[in-house]
Design a protein around this motif. Structure first.
Motif, PDB file in Angstrom:
ATOM      1  N   UNK A   1      -5.061  10.718  -3.390  1.00 38.31           N
ATOM      2  CA  UNK A   1      -4.777   9.362  -2.882  1.00 38.31           C
ATOM      3  C   UNK A   1      -3.318   9.162  -2.502  1.00 38.31           C
ATOM      4  N   UNK A   2      -2.874   9.885  -1.493  1.00 38.36           N
ATOM      5  CA  UNK A   2      -1.482   9.814  -1.078  1.00 38.36           C
ATOM      6  C   UNK A   2      -1.319   9.277   0.327  1.00 38.36           C
ATOM      7  N   UNK A   3      -0.128   9.490   0.876  1.00 36.45           N
ATOM      8  CA  UNK A   3       0.199   8.956   2.198  1.00 36.45           C
ATOM      9  C   UNK A   3      -0.667   9.581   3.284  1.00 36.45           C
ATOM     10  N   UNK A   4      -0.945  10.872   3.167  1.00 33.49           N
ATOM     11  CA  UNK A   4      -1.747  11.551   4.179  1.00 33.49           C
ATOM     12  C   UNK A   4      -3.147  10.994   4.273  1.00 33.49           C
TER      13      UNK A   4
ATOM     14  N   UNK B   1       0.829  -1.210   0.000  1.00 33.18           N
ATOM     15  CA  UNK B   1       0.000   0.000   0.000  1.00 33.18           C
ATOM     16  C   UNK B   1       0.860   1.256   0.000  1.00 33.18           C
ATOM     17  N   UNK B   2       1.924   1.259   0.805  1.00 28.02           N
ATOM     18  CA  UNK B   2       2.795   2.431   0.880  1.00 28.02           C
ATOM     19  C   UNK B   2       3.496   2.691  -0.455  1.00 28.02           C
ATOM     20  N   UNK B   3       3.880   1.627  -1.135  1.00 28.91           N
ATOM     21  CA  UNK B   3       4.490   1.784  -2.456  1.00 28.91           C
ATOM     22  C   UNK B   3       3.517   2.392  -3.458  1.00 28.91           C
ATOM     23  N   UNK B   4       2.232   2.158  -3.245  1.00 25.59           N
ATOM     24  CA  UNK B   4       1.213   2.686  -4.150  1.00 25.59           C
ATOM     25  C   UNK B   4       0.891   4.149  -3.863  1.00 25.59           C
ATOM     26  N   UNK B   5       0.825   4.529  -2.573  1.00 25.72           N
ATOM     27  CA  UNK B   5       0.351   5.873  -2.226  1.00 25.72           C
ATOM     28  C   UNK B   5       1.476   6.891  -2.067  1.00 25.72           C
ATOM     29  N   UNK B   6       2.676   6.441  -1.707  1.00 27.54           N
ATOM     30  CA  UNK B   6       3.746   7.399  -1.418  1.00 27.54           C
ATOM     31  C   UNK B   6       4.174   8.228  -2.637  1.00 27.54           C
TER      32      UNK B   6
END
Length: 350
Positions: A302-305, A106-111
């Motif tokens: 659609x980011x980390x925040x 998920x982090x690889x997708x949103x970061x």
């Protein structure tokens, strides 16, 4: 004699670099471990129940207890934390309870979405903040100086979520100059295969210029507002650096020789603050990466925040811990890289 001393000096320099690297690695480990521990303990003190987030409020008691044990919540808190740290050291950040995907994936997708937004923001903040600070320093005590301070402080003082809502109302709802929420119009979603994760770059590389224009129309407003939020700090530091240089003897000597005011400011004073300014911009960029939570929420980015906010709302501690760890790694990396870059560019600090 010099030839016999050279290997010794080389070994000494290598040993110094090795000690510095080990010291940096140890500092990073202790810092991130402390950050994880505090986040983990605060998560356990929250009234929210992660089991309910999985099974729902209507689940039978036996189902609740089974999931409670599966999540390891029946073990002592310290044992839970040490087990989590052990999983991290093996590259396992756990599974998200809300998306059912590994948190690392998920982090690889949103970061990348947050990094792309922060890059636009730091560009906007630099283009506004640096000239504003230079103008304020060059016209110290005048109305230009006062206006520059007001513009900078307004961006830092006005609530960014309110500013975002007003900007959406004006530029999207009324003028229709920009796109609405998200990274791209719904029609273009999935048209570009992610390569770097940066939609603007990926669409340009693929030659999908309609997608590029749509992505640009969506990022320009949140990126500019986020950048404007950092203007106060950038302009204030630029003003401080410039005032220090403009009071130096070489500036007075240059003016006495008949060098124009603009040349003194840009060719002499500004040249000597570039290294310091680069440090400020690098640290500001690191701050923008985790400071985009409200902007991402307002604009549906659609980011980390937004990912972290959703994790907090759903009591998904794996998501919260993974996001906090990533933010900590970014901050530490930016600080270490900035310090190293400062030493390279300014020989006086070596």
């Amino acid at each position: 004699m010099a030839a016999t001393l050279s290997p010794s000096r080389g070994n000494s320099a290598a040993a110094t670099r090795l000690r510095g690297t080990l010291r940096l690695a140890l500092t990073a480990f202790i810092t991130l471990l402390g950050l994880l521990f505090l986040t983990f303990m605060m998560g356990r003190l929250l009234p929210a129940d992660p089991v309910v987030a999985v099974v729902g409020h209507e689940a039978p008691r036996e189902v609740y207890e089974r999931v409670y044990k599966e999540l390891g919540l029946d073990r002592p808190v310290l044992v839970q934390f040490l087990s989590y740290v052990g999983n991290i050291l093996r590259g396992d950040l756990g599974q998200s309870l809300t998306t059912s995907h590994p948190v690392a994936l998920d982090l690889l997708m949103v970061f990348p979405a947050t990094v792309e937004l922060a890059m636009v923001a730091i560009l906007a903040g630099t283009l506004i903040g640096v000239p504003l600070g230079i103008a304020a320093a060059a016209n110290r005590g005048t109305w230009i100086d006062h206006v520059a301070r007001i513009v900078g402080l307004a961006g830092h003082s006005v609530p960014i979520f309110w500013l975002g809502l007003m900007a959406l109302f004006l530029f999207y709802a009324k003028l229709q100059w920009v796109g609405a929420s998200g990274r791209v119009d719904v029609f273009y979603e999935g048209m570009v295969t992610p390569v770097t994760g940066f939609l603007l770059l990926d669409s340009a590389m693929a030659g999908e210029w309609e997608v590029f224009r749509s992505a640009l129309s969506h990022i320009i407003l949140p990126g500019t507002l986020l950048g404007y939020y950092s203007v106060a700090y950038i302009s204030r530091m630029t003003r401080s650096f410039m005032l220090e240089q403009l009071s130096q003897e070489y500036v007075i000597a240059a003016r006495a020789k008949g060098v124009s005011r603009q040349a003194v400011i840009w060719k002499h004073a500004f040249k000597n603050i570039r290294v310091q300014l680069l440090t400020v911009l690098a640290l500001t960029f690191g701050g923008l990466l985790d400071g985009a939570v409200l902007i991402e929420t307002v604009f549906g980015w659609p980011g980390l925040g937004q990912y972290l906010t959703r994790g907090l709302a759903e009591s998904d501690m794996n998501v919260v811990m993974g996001a906090v760890l990533l933010i900590g790694v970014v901050f530490f990396t930016v600080n270490a890289a900035t310090d190293r870059l400062y030493r390279i560019l300014d020989p006086r600090t070596r």
